[in-house]
Motif scaffolding. Structure first.
Motif, PDB file in Angstrom:
ATOM      1  N   SER A 170      17.529  -8.917 -21.854  1.00 60.28           N
ATOM      2  CA  SER A 170      16.432  -9.606 -22.261  1.00 60.28           C
ATOM      3  C   SER A 170      15.285  -9.887 -21.160  1.00 60.28           C
ATOM      4  O   SER A 170      14.171 -10.076 -21.305  1.00 60.28           O
ATOM      5  N   LEU A 171      15.971  -9.765 -19.745  1.00 60.48           N
ATOM      6  CA  LEU A 171      14.929  -9.949 -18.736  1.00 60.48           C
ATOM      7  C   LEU A 171      15.097  -8.728 -17.755  1.00 60.48           C
ATOM      8  O   LEU A 171      16.142  -8.010 -17.594  1.00 60.48           O
ATOM      9  N   ARG A 172      13.845  -8.205 -17.362  1.00 62.82           N
ATOM     10  CA  ARG A 172      13.634  -7.090 -16.761  1.00 62.82           C
ATOM     11  C   ARG A 172      12.673  -7.245 -15.630  1.00 62.82           C
ATOM     12  O   ARG A 172      11.881  -7.798 -15.796  1.00 62.82           O
ATOM     13  N   LYS A 173      12.997  -6.601 -14.493  1.00 62.68           N
ATOM     14  CA  LYS A 173      12.118  -6.430 -13.256  1.00 62.68           C
ATOM     15  C   LYS A 173      10.954  -5.774 -13.615  1.00 62.68           C
ATOM     16  O   LYS A 173      10.868  -4.610 -14.163  1.00 62.68           O
ATOM     17  N   ALA A 174       9.613  -6.120 -13.344  1.00 63.41           N
ATOM     18  CA  ALA A 174       8.430  -5.427 -13.765  1.00 63.41           C
ATOM     19  C   ALA A 174       7.648  -5.831 -12.352  1.00 63.41           C
ATOM     20  O   ALA A 174       7.895  -6.551 -11.439  1.00 63.41           O
ATOM     21  N   ALA A 175       6.401  -5.146 -12.409  1.00 59.19           N
ATOM     22  CA  ALA A 175       5.527  -5.318 -11.186  1.00 59.19           C
ATOM     23  C   ALA A 175       4.046  -4.762 -11.704  1.00 59.19           C
ATOM     24  O   ALA A 175       3.973  -3.822 -12.527  1.00 59.19           O
ATOM     25  N   ASN A 176       3.099  -5.452 -11.304  1.00 63.29           N
ATOM     26  CA  ASN A 176       1.598  -4.885 -11.205  1.00 63.29           C
ATOM     27  C   ASN A 176       1.482  -4.250 -10.128  1.00 63.29           C
ATOM     28  O   ASN A 176       2.178  -4.590  -8.834  1.00 63.29           O
ATOM     29  N   VAL A 177       0.618  -3.024  -9.958  1.00 63.80           N
ATOM     30  CA  VAL A 177       0.364  -2.453  -8.507  1.00 63.80           C
ATOM     31  C   VAL A 177      -1.321  -2.640  -8.372  1.00 63.80           C
ATOM     32  O   VAL A 177      -1.911  -2.445  -9.332  1.00 63.80           O
ATOM     33  N   ILE A 178      -1.484  -3.248  -7.432  1.00 64.97           N
ATOM     34  CA  ILE A 178      -3.013  -3.904  -7.040  1.00 64.97           C
ATOM     35  C   ILE A 178      -3.328  -3.207  -5.845  1.00 64.97           C
ATOM     36  O   ILE A 178      -2.930  -3.416  -4.807  1.00 64.97           O
ATOM     37  N   GLY A 179      -4.565  -2.693  -6.103  1.00 55.84           N
ATOM     38  CA  GLY A 179      -5.432  -2.199  -4.806  1.00 55.84           C
ATOM     39  C   GLY A 179      -6.884  -2.776  -4.804  1.00 55.84           C
ATOM     40  O   GLY A 179      -7.205  -2.824  -5.881  1.00 55.84           O
ATOM     41  N   PHE A 180      -7.380  -2.954  -3.723  1.00 52.73           N
ATOM     42  CA  PHE A 180      -8.494  -3.669  -3.413  1.00 52.73           C
ATOM     43  C   PHE A 180      -9.510  -2.794  -2.626  1.00 52.73           C
ATOM     44  O   PHE A 180      -9.218  -2.310  -1.621  1.00 52.73           O
ATOM     45  N   LEU A 181     -10.720  -2.653  -3.016  1.00 54.78           N
ATOM     46  CA  LEU A 181     -11.606  -1.859  -2.191  1.00 54.78           C
ATOM     47  C   LEU A 181     -12.495  -2.990  -2.105  1.00 54.78           C
ATOM     48  O   LEU A 181     -13.306  -3.687  -2.714  1.00 54.78           O
ATOM     49  N   ASP A 182     -12.542  -3.328  -0.571  1.00 53.50           N
ATOM     50  CA  ASP A 182     -13.266  -4.673  -0.012  1.00 53.50           C
ATOM     51  C   ASP A 182     -14.688  -4.161   0.578  1.00 53.50           C
ATOM     52  O   ASP A 182     -14.800  -3.107   1.553  1.00 53.50           O
ATOM     53  N   ASN A 183     -15.750  -4.254  -0.283  1.00 54.12           N
ATOM     54  CA  ASN A 183     -17.119  -3.879   0.335  1.00 54.12           C
ATOM     55  C   ASN A 183     -17.848  -5.079   0.983  1.00 54.12           C
ATOM     56  O   ASN A 183     -19.009  -5.081   0.947  1.00 54.12           O
ATOM     57  N   GLY A 184     -17.118  -6.276   1.092  1.00 49.20           N
ATOM     58  CA  GLY A 184     -17.595  -7.494   1.747  1.00 49.20           C
ATOM     59  C   GLY A 184     -18.499  -8.250   0.699  1.00 49.20           C
ATOM     60  O   GLY A 184     -19.106  -9.056   1.427  1.00 49.20           O
TER      61      GLY A 184
END
Length: 310
Positions: free
Chosen positions: A88-102
Protein backbone atom coordinates in the motif's frame (compact mmCIF):
# COMPACT_ATOMS: atom_id res chain seq x y z
CA UNK A 1 28.29 30.58 -51.93
CA UNK A 2 30.18 27.30 -51.57
CA UNK A 3 28.87 24.11 -50.00
CA UNK A 4 30.84 24.66 -46.76
CA UNK A 5 29.24 28.07 -46.25
CA UNK A 6 25.78 26.62 -46.89
CA UNK A 7 26.41 23.77 -44.43
CA UNK A 8 27.60 26.26 -41.80
CA UNK A 9 24.51 28.43 -42.23
CA UNK A 10 22.27 25.38 -41.96
CA UNK A 11 24.06 24.37 -38.77
CA UNK A 12 23.43 27.81 -37.29
CA UNK A 13 19.77 27.69 -38.28
CA UNK A 14 19.07 24.22 -36.93
CA UNK A 15 18.46 25.18 -33.26
CA UNK A 16 15.94 27.79 -34.33
CA UNK A 17 13.89 25.20 -36.20
CA UNK A 18 14.47 22.43 -33.67
CA UNK A 19 12.82 24.37 -30.86
CA UNK A 20 9.41 24.44 -32.57
CA UNK A 21 6.97 21.68 -31.52
CA UNK A 22 7.46 18.59 -33.66
CA UNK A 23 5.00 15.76 -34.33
CA UNK A 24 7.97 13.45 -34.92
CA UNK A 25 9.42 14.17 -31.49
CA UNK A 26 5.99 13.91 -29.86
CA UNK A 27 5.64 10.46 -31.41
CA UNK A 28 9.15 9.47 -30.31
CA UNK A 29 8.53 10.49 -26.69
CA UNK A 30 5.20 8.66 -26.56
CA UNK A 31 6.60 5.50 -28.13
CA UNK A 32 9.38 5.50 -25.53
CA UNK A 33 7.17 6.14 -22.50
CA UNK A 34 4.22 3.98 -23.56
CA UNK A 35 6.02 0.97 -25.03
CA UNK A 36 5.26 -2.49 -23.68
CA UNK A 37 8.75 -2.45 -22.14
CA UNK A 38 7.58 0.30 -19.75
CA UNK A 39 4.81 -2.00 -18.45
CA UNK A 40 2.35 0.83 -17.87
CA UNK A 41 4.56 2.99 -15.59
CA UNK A 42 2.75 1.93 -12.42
CA UNK A 43 3.70 3.93 -9.33
CA UNK A 44 6.54 2.27 -7.44
CA UNK A 45 7.61 0.09 -10.37
CA UNK A 46 11.08 -0.07 -11.91
CA UNK A 47 9.56 1.10 -15.17
CA UNK A 48 8.01 4.16 -13.51
CA UNK A 49 11.48 5.08 -12.28
CA UNK A 50 12.83 4.60 -15.82
CA UNK A 51 10.20 7.01 -17.12
CA UNK A 52 11.26 9.58 -14.51
CA UNK A 53 14.90 9.12 -15.52
CA UNK A 54 14.00 9.62 -19.20
CA UNK A 55 12.29 12.92 -18.37
CA UNK A 56 15.23 14.05 -16.22
CA UNK A 57 17.64 13.31 -19.08
CA UNK A 58 15.60 15.50 -21.42
CA UNK A 59 15.48 18.32 -18.86
CA UNK A 60 19.25 18.08 -18.47
CA UNK A 61 19.74 18.11 -22.24
CA UNK A 62 17.64 21.28 -22.53
CA UNK A 63 19.81 22.99 -19.94
CA UNK A 64 17.17 23.28 -17.22
CA UNK A 65 18.25 23.74 -13.62
CA UNK A 66 17.36 20.86 -11.23
CA UNK A 67 14.82 22.05 -8.68
CA UNK A 68 13.86 18.88 -6.89
CA UNK A 69 15.22 17.86 -3.51
CA UNK A 70 17.54 15.28 -5.10
CA UNK A 71 18.68 16.84 -8.34
CA UNK A 72 15.70 16.84 -10.70
CA UNK A 73 13.80 14.48 -8.37
CA UNK A 74 11.43 15.28 -5.52
CA UNK A 75 10.90 11.86 -3.88
CA UNK A 76 7.79 11.07 -1.86
CA UNK A 77 5.85 8.05 -0.66
CA UNK A 78 2.58 7.35 -2.46
CA UNK A 79 -0.31 5.61 -0.76
CA UNK A 80 -2.39 3.11 -2.69
CA UNK A 81 -5.95 3.03 -1.38
CA UNK A 82 -7.54 0.70 -3.93
CA UNK A 83 -5.05 -2.06 -4.54
CA UNK A 84 -5.12 -5.66 -5.70
CA UNK A 85 -1.64 -6.48 -4.40
CA UNK A 86 -0.68 -5.97 -0.73
CA UNK A 87 1.90 -3.14 -0.99
CA UNK A 88 0.00 0.00 0.00
CA UNK A 89 3.07 2.30 0.16
CA UNK A 90 5.20 2.91 -2.91
CA UNK A 91 8.20 5.05 -3.78
CA UNK A 92 7.38 7.87 -6.16
CA UNK A 93 8.88 11.15 -7.35
CA UNK A 94 8.14 14.37 -9.14
CA UNK A 95 10.66 15.44 -11.80
CA UNK A 96 11.28 19.20 -11.70
CA UNK A 97 13.29 21.42 -14.04
CA UNK A 98 13.63 25.19 -13.72
CA UNK A 99 14.26 27.73 -16.47
CA UNK A 100 15.68 30.70 -14.58
CA UNK A 101 15.17 33.95 -16.49
CA UNK A 102 15.98 36.06 -13.44
CA UNK A 103 12.33 37.05 -13.04
CA UNK A 104 10.34 37.53 -9.85
CA UNK A 105 7.47 35.28 -10.98
CA UNK A 106 7.29 31.81 -12.49
CA UNK A 107 4.92 29.94 -14.81
CA UNK A 108 4.35 26.24 -14.07
CA UNK A 109 3.89 23.74 -16.91
CA UNK A 110 3.03 20.23 -15.80
CA UNK A 111 1.88 16.74 -16.75
CA UNK A 112 1.78 13.45 -14.87
CA UNK A 113 3.92 10.55 -16.10
CA UNK A 114 2.52 7.60 -14.12
CA UNK A 115 -0.22 5.23 -15.31
CA UNK A 116 -1.87 1.99 -14.18
CA UNK A 117 0.97 -0.46 -14.66
CA UNK A 118 -0.13 -4.08 -14.99
CA UNK A 119 -3.66 -3.43 -13.78
CA UNK A 120 -3.04 -4.24 -10.12
CA UNK A 121 -3.24 -0.80 -8.48
CA UNK A 122 -6.92 -0.14 -9.15
CA UNK A 123 -8.70 2.32 -11.51
CA UNK A 124 -8.58 0.07 -14.58
CA UNK A 125 -11.84 -0.12 -16.53
CA UNK A 126 -10.91 -3.42 -18.19
CA UNK A 127 -13.01 -6.43 -17.26
CA UNK A 128 -9.96 -8.52 -16.23
CA UNK A 129 -7.12 -6.00 -15.81
CA UNK A 130 -4.64 -7.99 -13.71
CA UNK A 131 -1.54 -8.90 -15.69
CA UNK A 132 -2.41 -6.70 -18.67
CA UNK A 133 -0.10 -3.84 -19.65
CA UNK A 134 -1.89 -0.50 -19.48
CA UNK A 135 0.42 1.54 -21.73
CA UNK A 136 -1.23 4.90 -21.10
CA UNK A 137 -0.14 6.45 -24.39
CA UNK A 138 -2.79 9.15 -24.20
CA UNK A 139 -2.97 9.03 -20.39
CA UNK A 140 -0.51 10.49 -20.02
CA UNK A 141 2.51 9.93 -22.24
CA UNK A 142 0.87 12.45 -24.56
CA UNK A 143 0.93 15.12 -21.85
CA UNK A 144 4.55 14.34 -20.95
CA UNK A 145 5.52 14.64 -24.62
CA UNK A 146 3.86 18.05 -24.61
CA UNK A 147 5.70 19.00 -21.42
CA UNK A 148 9.04 18.05 -22.99
CA UNK A 149 8.30 19.93 -26.20
CA UNK A 150 7.38 23.11 -24.34
CA UNK A 151 10.43 22.75 -22.10
CA UNK A 152 12.67 22.52 -25.15
CA UNK A 153 10.89 25.40 -26.88
CA UNK A 154 11.31 27.88 -24.04
CA UNK A 155 14.75 26.66 -22.97
CA UNK A 156 16.10 27.08 -26.51
CA UNK A 157 14.30 30.35 -27.19
CA UNK A 158 16.83 33.03 -28.11
CA UNK A 159 14.89 35.68 -26.20
CA UNK A 160 14.73 35.74 -22.41
CA UNK A 161 11.10 35.74 -21.27
CA UNK A 162 9.88 38.09 -18.49
CA UNK A 163 8.86 35.06 -16.38
CA UNK A 164 10.71 31.96 -15.22
CA UNK A 165 9.37 28.50 -16.05
CA UNK A 166 8.97 25.51 -13.78
CA UNK A 167 8.53 22.30 -15.77
CA UNK A 168 7.09 19.49 -13.65
CA UNK A 169 6.37 15.82 -14.37
CA UNK A 170 4.15 14.62 -11.54
CA UNK A 171 4.19 11.16 -10.01
CA UNK A 172 1.21 9.23 -8.61
CA UNK A 173 -1.51 11.31 -10.26
CA UNK A 174 -3.56 8.17 -10.89
CA UNK A 175 -3.55 7.54 -7.13
CA UNK A 176 -5.21 10.86 -6.38
CA UNK A 177 -3.02 13.79 -7.52
CA UNK A 178 -0.46 12.77 -4.91
CA UNK A 179 2.59 14.17 -6.71
CA UNK A 180 1.20 17.64 -7.34
CA UNK A 181 -0.26 17.83 -3.85
CA UNK A 182 3.08 16.79 -2.37
CA UNK A 183 4.87 19.55 -4.29
CA UNK A 184 2.34 22.16 -3.19
CA UNK A 185 2.77 21.10 0.45
CA UNK A 186 6.58 20.90 0.09
CA UNK A 187 7.35 23.50 -2.60
CA UNK A 188 10.88 23.84 -3.93
CA UNK A 189 9.92 27.35 -5.05
CA UNK A 190 7.73 29.64 -2.92
CA UNK A 191 4.09 29.39 -4.00
CA UNK A 192 3.66 33.17 -3.93
CA UNK A 193 6.13 33.31 -6.82
CA UNK A 194 3.90 31.19 -9.08
CA UNK A 195 1.85 33.13 -11.64
CA UNK A 196 -0.27 30.35 -13.17
CA UNK A 197 -0.15 26.65 -14.01
CA UNK A 198 -0.69 24.91 -17.37
CA UNK A 199 -1.64 21.22 -17.17
CA UNK A 200 -1.69 18.69 -20.00
CA UNK A 201 -3.47 15.38 -19.45
CA UNK A 202 -4.65 13.29 -22.41
CA UNK A 203 -3.92 15.56 -25.39
CA UNK A 204 -3.17 12.80 -27.89
CA UNK A 205 -6.56 11.66 -29.22
CA UNK A 206 -7.85 14.79 -30.97
CA UNK A 207 -11.41 14.58 -32.26
CA UNK A 208 -12.03 17.35 -34.82
CA UNK A 209 -15.77 17.30 -34.09
CA UNK A 210 -15.18 17.99 -30.39
CA UNK A 211 -11.93 19.93 -30.43
CA UNK A 212 -9.49 20.32 -27.55
CA UNK A 213 -11.03 21.49 -24.30
CA UNK A 214 -9.27 24.14 -22.24
CA UNK A 215 -10.44 24.27 -18.65
CA UNK A 216 -9.69 26.99 -16.14
CA UNK A 217 -10.86 29.94 -18.24
CA UNK A 218 -12.62 31.37 -15.19
CA UNK A 219 -9.70 31.04 -12.76
CA UNK A 220 -8.07 34.40 -13.54
CA UNK A 221 -9.34 37.80 -14.54
CA UNK A 222 -6.79 37.97 -17.36
CA UNK A 223 -7.63 34.80 -19.31
CA UNK A 224 -10.16 36.51 -21.65
CA UNK A 225 -7.46 38.99 -22.69
CA UNK A 226 -4.96 36.15 -23.20
CA UNK A 227 -7.37 34.29 -25.50
CA UNK A 228 -8.50 37.33 -27.47
CA UNK A 229 -7.89 36.91 -31.21
CA UNK A 230 -6.07 33.57 -30.85
CA UNK A 231 -6.55 31.11 -33.70
CA UNK A 232 -5.11 27.62 -34.09
CA UNK A 233 -4.69 24.68 -36.44
CA UNK A 234 -7.09 22.73 -34.22
CA UNK A 235 -10.57 23.46 -32.96
CA UNK A 236 -10.74 24.45 -29.29
CA UNK A 237 -13.25 25.56 -26.69
CA UNK A 238 -12.98 26.87 -23.13
CA UNK A 239 -14.54 25.86 -19.85
CA UNK A 240 -14.52 28.08 -16.76
CA UNK A 241 -13.96 25.37 -14.15
CA UNK A 242 -10.44 24.76 -12.86
CA UNK A 243 -10.94 22.29 -10.02
CA UNK A 244 -11.31 19.04 -11.96
CA UNK A 245 -9.59 16.80 -14.44
CA UNK A 246 -6.00 16.41 -13.30
CA UNK A 247 -3.13 18.01 -11.35
CA UNK A 248 -4.49 21.46 -12.20
CA UNK A 249 -7.09 20.84 -9.47
CA UNK A 250 -4.36 20.74 -6.80
CA UNK A 251 -3.03 24.11 -7.95
CA UNK A 252 -6.54 25.57 -8.15
CA UNK A 253 -7.07 24.52 -4.52
CA UNK A 254 -4.04 26.68 -3.61
CA UNK A 255 -5.64 29.63 -5.45
CA UNK A 256 -3.25 29.54 -8.39
CA UNK A 257 -4.83 30.25 -11.83
CA UNK A 258 -4.78 27.26 -14.18
CA UNK A 259 -5.36 26.12 -17.73
CA UNK A 260 -6.11 22.44 -18.37
CA UNK A 261 -5.72 20.96 -21.89
CA UNK A 262 -7.60 17.75 -22.70
CA UNK A 263 -8.79 16.12 -25.93
CA UNK A 264 -11.59 14.16 -24.25
CA UNK A 265 -12.48 10.63 -23.30
CA UNK A 266 -12.40 7.58 -25.58
CA UNK A 267 -13.15 3.83 -25.37
CA UNK A 268 -9.52 3.03 -24.44
CA UNK A 269 -9.48 5.25 -21.33
CA UNK A 270 -7.90 3.33 -18.41
CA UNK A 271 -7.81 0.17 -20.51
CA UNK A 272 -4.97 -1.86 -22.08
CA UNK A 273 -5.88 -0.48 -25.53
CA UNK A 274 -4.47 3.01 -24.89
CA UNK A 275 -1.53 2.40 -27.23
CA UNK A 276 0.96 4.68 -29.07
CA UNK A 277 -0.28 3.91 -32.59
CA UNK A 278 -3.64 5.53 -31.75
CA UNK A 279 -2.07 8.92 -30.98
CA UNK A 280 -2.58 11.82 -33.41
CA UNK A 281 0.88 13.37 -33.08
CA UNK A 282 0.29 16.01 -35.76
CA UNK A 283 -2.81 17.29 -33.96
CA UNK A 284 -0.85 17.33 -30.68
CA UNK A 285 1.80 19.45 -32.38
CA UNK A 286 -0.92 21.96 -33.28
CA UNK A 287 -2.26 21.90 -29.71
CA UNK A 288 1.23 22.74 -28.45
CA UNK A 289 1.48 25.61 -30.92
CA UNK A 290 -1.82 26.89 -29.52
CA UNK A 291 -0.46 26.64 -25.99
CA UNK A 292 2.63 28.63 -26.98
CA UNK A 293 0.43 31.40 -28.40
CA UNK A 294 -1.53 31.59 -25.16
CA UNK A 295 1.54 31.45 -22.93
CA UNK A 296 3.27 34.11 -25.02
CA UNK A 297 0.23 36.36 -24.66
CA UNK A 298 0.28 35.82 -20.91
CA UNK A 299 3.98 36.73 -20.81
CA UNK A 300 3.00 40.27 -21.81
CA UNK A 301 0.75 40.75 -18.79
CA UNK A 302 1.35 41.33 -15.06
CA UNK A 303 0.91 38.50 -12.58
CA UNK A 304 -2.63 37.18 -12.77
CA UNK A 305 -5.24 37.59 -10.08
CA UNK A 306 -6.88 34.30 -9.07
CA UNK A 307 -10.66 34.20 -9.31
CA UNK A 308 -12.65 31.31 -7.82
CA UNK A 309 -15.20 29.65 -10.09
CA UNK A 310 -18.67 29.27 -8.59
Amino acid sequence: MNHRTIAFLLLLATPLFAQEPSADRVKKHIEKLASDNMKGRGTGSRENAKAAAYIARQFRKYGLKPLGEDGFYQPFTAKVRRVVVPDSLRKAANVIGFLDNGAAQTIVIGAHYDHLGMGTQGSSLASNPQGQIHNGADDNASGVAGLLELAQYYAKNSEKEPYNFLFMAFGAEELGLQGSRYFLNHPTLPLDRLNFMVCMDMIGRYNPERGVGIGGYGTADAWPEVFQGVTAGVKFFTDRAGNGGSDNAAFYAKQIPVLFFHTGGHPDYHKPGDDPEKIDAKAEEEILRLEIKLIDNALKLPKMKFTPVQ
